[in-house]
Every structure is written in structure tokens, then in C-alpha cells.
Motif scaffolding. Structure first.
Motif, PDB file in Angstrom:
ATOM      1  N   ALA A 139     -17.661 -33.085  26.624  1.00  0.00           N
ATOM      2  CA  ALA A 139     -16.524 -32.239  26.988  1.00  0.00           C
ATOM      3  C   ALA A 139     -15.463 -32.216  25.885  1.00  0.00           C
ATOM      4  O   ALA A 139     -15.270 -33.193  25.167  1.00  0.00           O
ATOM      5  CB  ALA A 139     -15.893 -32.729  28.287  1.00  0.00           C
ATOM      6  N   HIS A 155      -6.170 -26.586  24.657  1.00  0.00           N
ATOM      7  CA  HIS A 155      -4.887 -26.028  25.080  1.00  0.00           C
ATOM      8  C   HIS A 155      -4.821 -24.614  24.514  1.00  0.00           C
ATOM      9  O   HIS A 155      -4.845 -24.420  23.299  1.00  0.00           O
ATOM     10  CB  HIS A 155      -3.745 -26.888  24.559  1.00  0.00           C
ATOM     11  CG  HIS A 155      -2.395 -26.376  24.953  1.00  0.00           C
ATOM     12  ND1 HIS A 155      -1.245 -26.925  24.463  1.00  0.00           N
ATOM     13  CD2 HIS A 155      -1.991 -25.383  25.785  1.00  0.00           C
ATOM     14  CE1 HIS A 155      -0.193 -26.286  24.964  1.00  0.00           C
ATOM     15  NE2 HIS A 155      -0.635 -25.336  25.762  1.00  0.00           N
ATOM     16  N   ARG A 165      -2.500 -22.780  29.244  1.00  0.00           N
ATOM     17  CA  ARG A 165      -3.481 -23.442  30.095  1.00  0.00           C
ATOM     18  C   ARG A 165      -4.299 -24.422  29.274  1.00  0.00           C
ATOM     19  O   ARG A 165      -4.637 -24.148  28.131  1.00  0.00           O
ATOM     20  CB  ARG A 165      -4.405 -22.412  30.743  1.00  0.00           C
ATOM     21  CG  ARG A 165      -5.256 -23.026  31.845  1.00  0.00           C
ATOM     22  CD  ARG A 165      -6.224 -22.055  32.460  1.00  0.00           C
ATOM     23  NE  ARG A 165      -5.567 -20.944  33.126  1.00  0.00           N
ATOM     24  CZ  ARG A 165      -6.241 -19.917  33.624  1.00  0.00           C
ATOM     25  NH1 ARG A 165      -7.553 -19.849  33.507  1.00  0.00           N
ATOM     26  NH2 ARG A 165      -5.605 -18.938  34.220  1.00  0.00           N
ATOM     27  N   VAL A 166      -4.609 -25.564  29.888  1.00  0.00           N
ATOM     28  CA  VAL A 166      -5.528 -26.530  29.297  1.00  0.00           C
ATOM     29  C   VAL A 166      -6.833 -26.424  30.073  1.00  0.00           C
ATOM     30  O   VAL A 166      -6.840 -26.548  31.303  1.00  0.00           O
ATOM     31  CB  VAL A 166      -4.960 -27.966  29.370  1.00  0.00           C
ATOM     32  CG1 VAL A 166      -5.981 -28.962  28.835  1.00  0.00           C
ATOM     33  CG2 VAL A 166      -3.660 -28.057  28.589  1.00  0.00           C
ATOM     34  N   VAL A 167      -7.926 -26.158  29.364  1.00  0.00           N
ATOM     35  CA  VAL A 167      -9.229 -25.999  30.003  1.00  0.00           C
ATOM     36  C   VAL A 167     -10.219 -26.973  29.381  1.00  0.00           C
ATOM     37  O   VAL A 167     -10.033 -27.429  28.251  1.00  0.00           O
ATOM     38  CB  VAL A 167      -9.768 -24.555  29.869  1.00  0.00           C
ATOM     39  CG1 VAL A 167      -8.865 -23.584  30.591  1.00  0.00           C
ATOM     40  CG2 VAL A 167      -9.919 -24.158  28.425  1.00  0.00           C
ATOM     41  N   THR A 168     -11.253 -27.274  30.130  1.00  0.00           N
ATOM     42  CA  THR A 168     -12.310 -28.157  29.642  1.00  0.00           C
ATOM     43  C   THR A 168     -13.555 -27.338  29.362  1.00  0.00           C
ATOM     44  O   THR A 168     -14.007 -26.568  30.208  1.00  0.00           O
ATOM     45  CB  THR A 168     -12.633 -29.249  30.678  1.00  0.00           C
ATOM     46  OG1 THR A 168     -11.439 -30.008  30.916  1.00  0.00           O
ATOM     47  CG2 THR A 168     -13.710 -30.182  30.174  1.00  0.00           C
ATOM     48  N   ARG A 224     -17.414 -27.716  28.649  1.00  0.00           N
ATOM     49  CA  ARG A 224     -18.542 -28.650  28.715  1.00  0.00           C
ATOM     50  C   ARG A 224     -19.454 -28.412  27.519  1.00  0.00           C
ATOM     51  O   ARG A 224     -19.665 -27.275  27.102  1.00  0.00           O
ATOM     52  CB  ARG A 224     -19.341 -28.459  30.013  1.00  0.00           C
ATOM     53  CG  ARG A 224     -18.542 -28.692  31.259  1.00  0.00           C
ATOM     54  CD  ARG A 224     -18.364 -30.169  31.460  1.00  0.00           C
ATOM     55  NE  ARG A 224     -17.501 -30.404  32.609  1.00  0.00           N
ATOM     56  CZ  ARG A 224     -16.799 -31.488  32.771  1.00  0.00           C
ATOM     57  NH1 ARG A 224     -16.863 -32.454  31.888  1.00  0.00           N
ATOM     58  NH2 ARG A 224     -16.028 -31.621  33.816  1.00  0.00           N
ATOM     59  N   PHE A 275      -6.956 -28.940  20.404  1.00  0.00           N
ATOM     60  CA  PHE A 275      -8.110 -29.360  21.174  1.00  0.00           C
ATOM     61  C   PHE A 275      -8.295 -30.855  21.011  1.00  0.00           C
ATOM     62  O   PHE A 275      -7.796 -31.456  20.058  1.00  0.00           O
ATOM     63  CB  PHE A 275      -9.388 -28.602  20.770  1.00  0.00           C
ATOM     64  CG  PHE A 275      -9.931 -28.985  19.422  1.00  0.00           C
ATOM     65  CD1 PHE A 275     -10.858 -30.003  19.285  1.00  0.00           C
ATOM     66  CD2 PHE A 275      -9.515 -28.322  18.277  1.00  0.00           C
ATOM     67  CE1 PHE A 275     -11.353 -30.360  18.046  1.00  0.00           C
ATOM     68  CE2 PHE A 275     -10.004 -28.662  17.036  1.00  0.00           C
ATOM     69  CZ  PHE A 275     -10.928 -29.690  16.913  1.00  0.00           C
ATOM     70  N   LYS A 276      -9.017 -31.440  21.977  1.00  0.00           N
ATOM     71  CA  LYS A 276      -9.262 -32.873  21.953  1.00  0.00           C
ATOM     72  C   LYS A 276     -10.663 -33.130  22.494  1.00  0.00           C
ATOM     73  O   LYS A 276     -10.997 -32.680  23.591  1.00  0.00           O
ATOM     74  CB  LYS A 276      -8.225 -33.590  22.822  1.00  0.00           C
ATOM     75  CG  LYS A 276      -8.381 -35.084  22.888  1.00  0.00           C
ATOM     76  CD  LYS A 276      -7.301 -35.681  23.789  1.00  0.00           C
ATOM     77  CE  LYS A 276      -7.501 -37.158  23.951  1.00  0.00           C
ATOM     78  NZ  LYS A 276      -6.523 -37.721  24.913  1.00  0.00           N
ATOM     79  N   VAL A 335     -12.923 -35.209  24.396  1.00  0.00           N
ATOM     80  CA  VAL A 335     -12.661 -36.263  25.384  1.00  0.00           C
ATOM     81  C   VAL A 335     -13.893 -37.102  25.702  1.00  0.00           C
ATOM     82  O   VAL A 335     -13.761 -38.199  26.237  1.00  0.00           O
ATOM     83  CB  VAL A 335     -12.055 -35.679  26.677  1.00  0.00           C
ATOM     84  CG1 VAL A 335     -10.672 -35.122  26.396  1.00  0.00           C
ATOM     85  CG2 VAL A 335     -12.945 -34.609  27.279  1.00  0.00           C
ATOM     86  N   GLU A 375     -11.329 -30.772  25.622  1.00  0.00           N
ATOM     87  CA  GLU A 375     -10.167 -30.164  26.266  1.00  0.00           C
ATOM     88  C   GLU A 375      -9.485 -29.237  25.258  1.00  0.00           C
ATOM     89  O   GLU A 375      -9.258 -29.630  24.109  1.00  0.00           O
ATOM     90  CB  GLU A 375      -9.162 -31.225  26.720  1.00  0.00           C
ATOM     91  CG  GLU A 375      -9.493 -31.863  28.032  1.00  0.00           C
ATOM     92  CD  GLU A 375      -8.384 -32.805  28.509  1.00  0.00           C
ATOM     93  OE1 GLU A 375      -7.358 -32.971  27.807  1.00  0.00           O
ATOM     94  OE2 GLU A 375      -8.582 -33.379  29.574  1.00  0.00           O
TER      95      GLU A 375
END
Length: 136
Positions: free
Chosen positions: A67, A71, A112-115, A117, A60-61, A63, A69
Motif C-alpha cells: 500500500a 495526499h 483527500r488522502v487515499v490508499t 493498493r 505520498f508515503k 506504508v 498513501e
């Protein structure tokens, strides 16, 4: 003088009652141990085979302040739809974001990479769990 009692000579009068009891206890212990191992193996196999959808958070990151991101890698049967729940937390441990992601791809492995919030800056993201999606 102290009197010392010597044991019976070995082999002269047959096996003692203690030796027979020890053998029975060893046999009972071996049978119960084997039964316990069988129960553990059966439980593990039924747990693993009972999971139709499983996921792994790869990385995860953070951002921005609102938010994260994530993986995510999901394994499932190709004809099964799945749902995975992600959450993110702030430094104080409060949950600041949560998201359910549906996987409808006809593949047995999905990356999948999802965001996600967030309501304020997150410091972590975690996979809460995955399950088979309900139809509808």
C-alpha cells in the motif's frame, strides 16, 4: 594594384533597394511574430479554460509492501464531479498499483488522502491525470 569600389554617397541618390527590402522584411517579421504570439496566447488560454478538473499530488508515503498513501488536492467547479487516476511503480519501473478516485463533493477544492493498493512494494506514486466524471 587592386581596385576598390566605393559605395554611393549617402543621401545623394535616395534610398537604396536594399534599405527598402530590409524595411519590408522587418515589417513582415514583426507582423508574423505578433501573429505567433497571439496564437500561443490563445492556445494556452483555451487549454487552461478547457480543463474542468485539475489535481496535484501533494505527497505520498509507502506504508507497507502492499500500500501507498497519497495526499491529493483537486480543483474543480463546485457542481462538477471529477475522477483522478493514480498509479504507483516499483523500483524497476513496473506499475504495481492503479486507482481511480471519484470526487463528488460540492466544493471547488478538495483535499483527500487515499490508499493505493499495490501488488508489491512501491517506490513512487504519481498522478496520471484528472478529468470530468462521466454521469452514471
Amino acid at each position: 594594384m587592386t581596385a576598390t569600389r566605393e559605395g554611393l554617397p549617402d543621401g545623394r541618390y535616395g534610398r537604396s533597394a536594399d534599405a527598402r527590402a530590409d524595411r519590408k522584411l522587418k515589417l513582415v517579421g514583426a507582423v508574423l511574430g505578433a501573429a505567433l504570439l497571439a496564437v500561443i496566447a490563445w492556445s494556452g488560454a483555451s487549454y487552461i479554460s478547457g480543463q474542468d478538473v485539475s489535481g496535484e499530488l501533494i505527497k505520498f508515503k509507502v506504508v507497507s509492501d502492499s500500500a501507498v498513501e497519497v495526499h491529493l488536492e483537486v480543483r474543480k467547479d463546485a457542481d462538477t464531479d471529477g475522477v483522478c487516476t493514480l498509479r504507483s511503480q516499483a523500483e524497476d519501473g513496473a506499475e504495481v498499483g492503479r486507482k481511480d478516485i471519484r470526487f463528488e463533493e460540492r466544493a471547488d477544492r478538495v483535499d483527500r488522502v487515499v490508499t493505493v493498493r499495490t501488488t508489491r512494494r512501491a517506490t513512487t506514486a504519481e498522478l496520471v491525470g484528472c478529468e470530468t466524471a462521466s454521469s452514471g
